[in-house]
Scaffold this motif. Sequence first.
Motif, mmCIF file in Angstrom:
data_model
loop_
_atom_site.group_PDB
_atom_site.id
_atom_site.type_symbol
_atom_site.label_atom_id
_atom_site.label_comp_id
_atom_site.label_asym_id
_atom_site.label_seq_id
_atom_site.Cartn_x
_atom_site.Cartn_y
_atom_site.Cartn_z
ATOM 1 N N GLY A 1 0.813 -1.206 0.000
ATOM 2 C CA GLY A 1 0.000 0.000 0.000
ATOM 3 C C GLY A 1 0.844 1.252 0.000
ATOM 4 O O GLY A 1 0.525 2.237 -0.684
ATOM 5 N N ILE A 2 1.952 1.247 0.767
ATOM 6 C CA ILE A 2 2.835 2.418 0.793
ATOM 7 C C ILE A 2 3.574 2.566 -0.533
ATOM 8 O O ILE A 2 3.704 3.670 -1.076
ATOM 9 C CB ILE A 2 3.831 2.299 1.961
ATOM 10 N N LEU A 3 4.050 1.448 -1.094
ATOM 11 C CA LEU A 3 4.791 1.504 -2.351
ATOM 12 C C LEU A 3 3.896 1.835 -3.542
ATOM 13 O O LEU A 3 4.412 2.146 -4.616
ATOM 14 C CB LEU A 3 5.498 0.171 -2.603
ATOM 15 N N SER A 4 2.585 1.783 -3.369
ATOM 16 C CA SER A 4 1.685 2.077 -4.491
ATOM 17 C C SER A 4 1.786 3.525 -4.935
ATOM 18 O O SER A 4 1.321 3.872 -6.024
ATOM 19 C CB SER A 4 0.237 1.761 -4.107
ATOM 20 N N ILE A 5 2.391 4.393 -4.119
ATOM 21 C CA ILE A 5 2.530 5.797 -4.509
ATOM 22 C C ILE A 5 3.664 6.003 -5.503
ATOM 23 O O ILE A 5 3.771 7.079 -6.104
ATOM 24 C CB ILE A 5 2.785 6.693 -3.287
ATOM 25 N N ILE A 6 4.522 4.989 -5.685
ATOM 26 C CA ILE A 6 5.649 5.125 -6.599
ATOM 27 C C ILE A 6 5.181 4.792 -8.008
ATOM 28 O O ILE A 6 4.804 3.651 -8.282
ATOM 29 C CB ILE A 6 6.800 4.188 -6.199
ATOM 30 N N PRO A 7 5.172 5.765 -8.912
ATOM 31 C CA PRO A 7 4.682 5.511 -10.278
ATOM 32 C C PRO A 7 5.559 4.471 -10.989
ATOM 33 O O PRO A 7 6.783 4.507 -10.913
ATOM 34 C CB PRO A 7 4.797 6.882 -10.961
ATOM 35 N N GLY A 8 4.922 3.537 -11.674
ATOM 36 C CA GLY A 8 5.634 2.543 -12.450
ATOM 37 C C GLY A 8 6.139 1.360 -11.652
ATOM 38 O O GLY A 8 6.594 0.371 -12.238
ATOM 39 N N ILE A 9 6.128 1.460 -10.320
ATOM 40 C CA ILE A 9 6.617 0.360 -9.481
ATOM 41 C C ILE A 9 5.474 -0.166 -8.634
ATOM 42 O O ILE A 9 4.972 -1.256 -8.836
ATOM 43 C CB ILE A 9 7.806 0.810 -8.604
ATOM 44 N N GLY A 10 5.061 0.640 -7.665
ATOM 45 C CA GLY A 10 3.929 0.291 -6.832
ATOM 46 C C GLY A 10 4.082 -1.064 -6.171
ATOM 47 O O GLY A 10 5.183 -1.496 -5.816
ATOM 48 N N PRO A 11 2.971 -1.788 -6.044
ATOM 49 C CA PRO A 11 3.022 -3.109 -5.398
ATOM 50 C C PRO A 11 3.655 -4.183 -6.268
ATOM 51 O O PRO A 11 3.906 -5.287 -5.788
ATOM 52 C CB PRO A 11 1.547 -3.418 -5.131
ATOM 53 N N SER A 12 3.928 -3.870 -7.541
ATOM 54 C CA SER A 12 4.489 -4.882 -8.449
ATOM 55 C C SER A 12 5.825 -5.399 -7.954
ATOM 56 O O SER A 12 6.141 -6.580 -8.133
ATOM 57 C CB SER A 12 4.644 -4.290 -9.854
ATOM 58 N N LEU A 13 6.631 -4.528 -7.332
ATOM 59 C CA LEU A 13 7.942 -4.942 -6.850
ATOM 60 C C LEU A 13 7.820 -6.032 -5.783
ATOM 61 O O LEU A 13 8.492 -7.075 -5.864
ATOM 62 C CB LEU A 13 8.695 -3.736 -6.294
ATOM 63 N N VAL A 14 6.952 -5.807 -4.792
ATOM 64 C CA VAL A 14 6.783 -6.792 -3.722
ATOM 65 C C VAL A 14 6.153 -8.062 -4.274
ATOM 66 O O VAL A 14 6.538 -9.184 -3.898
ATOM 67 C CB VAL A 14 5.928 -6.205 -2.587
ATOM 68 N N LEU A 15 5.176 -7.922 -5.165
ATOM 69 C CA LEU A 15 4.533 -9.101 -5.748
ATOM 70 C C LEU A 15 5.520 -9.928 -6.559
ATOM 71 O O LEU A 15 5.490 -11.160 -6.522
ATOM 72 C CB LEU A 15 3.361 -8.659 -6.620
ATOM 73 N N ALA A 16 6.399 -9.247 -7.295
ATOM 74 C CA ALA A 16 7.401 -9.970 -8.082
ATOM 75 C C ALA A 16 8.355 -10.737 -7.172
ATOM 76 O O ALA A 16 8.723 -11.882 -7.462
ATOM 77 C CB ALA A 16 8.176 -8.988 -8.960
ATOM 78 N N ILE A 17 8.745 -10.109 -6.055
ATOM 79 C CA ILE A 17 9.617 -10.805 -5.098
ATOM 80 C C ILE A 17 8.900 -12.025 -4.527
ATOM 81 O O ILE A 17 9.500 -13.090 -4.339
ATOM 82 C CB ILE A 17 10.043 -9.843 -3.980
#
Length: 367
Positions: A252-268
């Motif tokens: 939820g916090i990382l969702s503010i980063i454009p182009g990354i968001g929750p995708s980074l955590v989901l990919a990990i």
Amino acid sequence: MPEPANRPTFLSPDTLRWSALILVTVLITLMFFGMIRSFLISLVMAAIVAELSRPLYRRIRSGLWGRRNLAAAVTVLLVIVLVIIPVVFIASVAAEQAFALSRSIVNIVNTVTENAASVTIPDWVPYQDSLDELGPEIANKIADLVTALARFTVSTLSQLTRGTALFFLDTFIFLYALFFFLQMETPVMKQILRFTGLTPTMQRKIADRAVSVSRATIKGTLVIGVVQGVLGGIGFYLAGIQGPTFWGVVMGILSIIPGIGPSLVLAIGVIYLAAIGHTGAAIGLGLWAGLVVTTIDNILRPILVGRDTQMHDILILVSTFGGLGMFGAVGLILGPVVAGLFVTIWTTLSESMLTPQESEEDRSANT
């Protein structure tokens, strides 16, 4: 008696009286804010929530035949049940899971390292010896990063759940102020702007634009972040990953980063599941991430933001993290609001300095 001709102007009775009045005003103002400084964040948050809840309050008031006190009480009760209690509960669970995750992260890294050691690297890949040596080191660095993130989350979220008298006092001040702010026909910000000396037109323009920008920013970041965090946490829970609530908060916090968001955590998460041999769960989490979590933003943002003016993504990013560092957990809301006020004031002042012709040219260039 006439005033001596050689007396300096700055020593005239009128000047001395105004100087004394300004000095007393400044001293009393500083004393007042020093006295209530520990409650300023609660009051500011109450003013923000009151402005966002005003449409709901008005609908409830019309349904209760104009009873303002009862409508405000019902609105405050809804805020407690629908917002405060869930936030405190989620923060408490996330803090506990973050603490447990920071203790067990070594086992996770060891598992990933052992599985990675069994992977055969093709002969055509250069620097195979270096890759074999760097593998455990990279895993340890990832472990350090996740541990630091978990500890930061614990320290931040614990502010919402600390069982001290100060927390309950802050909550009481917030709810008490919210009850009365809702009933004000003139919002708090417009009342503050009356003391700025600006023209009434300029005051209305700044207040309306600030509310519009703040509302769009909060709905476009906070609400969407909550939705993506919940959906991502559900995906982690179904996939069997430890600490789904904690990871949902992180997403939820990382969702503010454009182009990354929750995708980074989901990919990990997908990589981790694949590394430990849970191929089916990895595929399912990947499909859930690609088809639901990362695409919900494109559906919700036009609905929630609508015609409101939203800040640039860079400002949202730095103001959210800056507010998080300065104000703690409430900075997720307070940071973007302060940035919205900053943009509003400077934009309004710059527009007021333009001539009508320049203003029309600027408007045409932007469209």
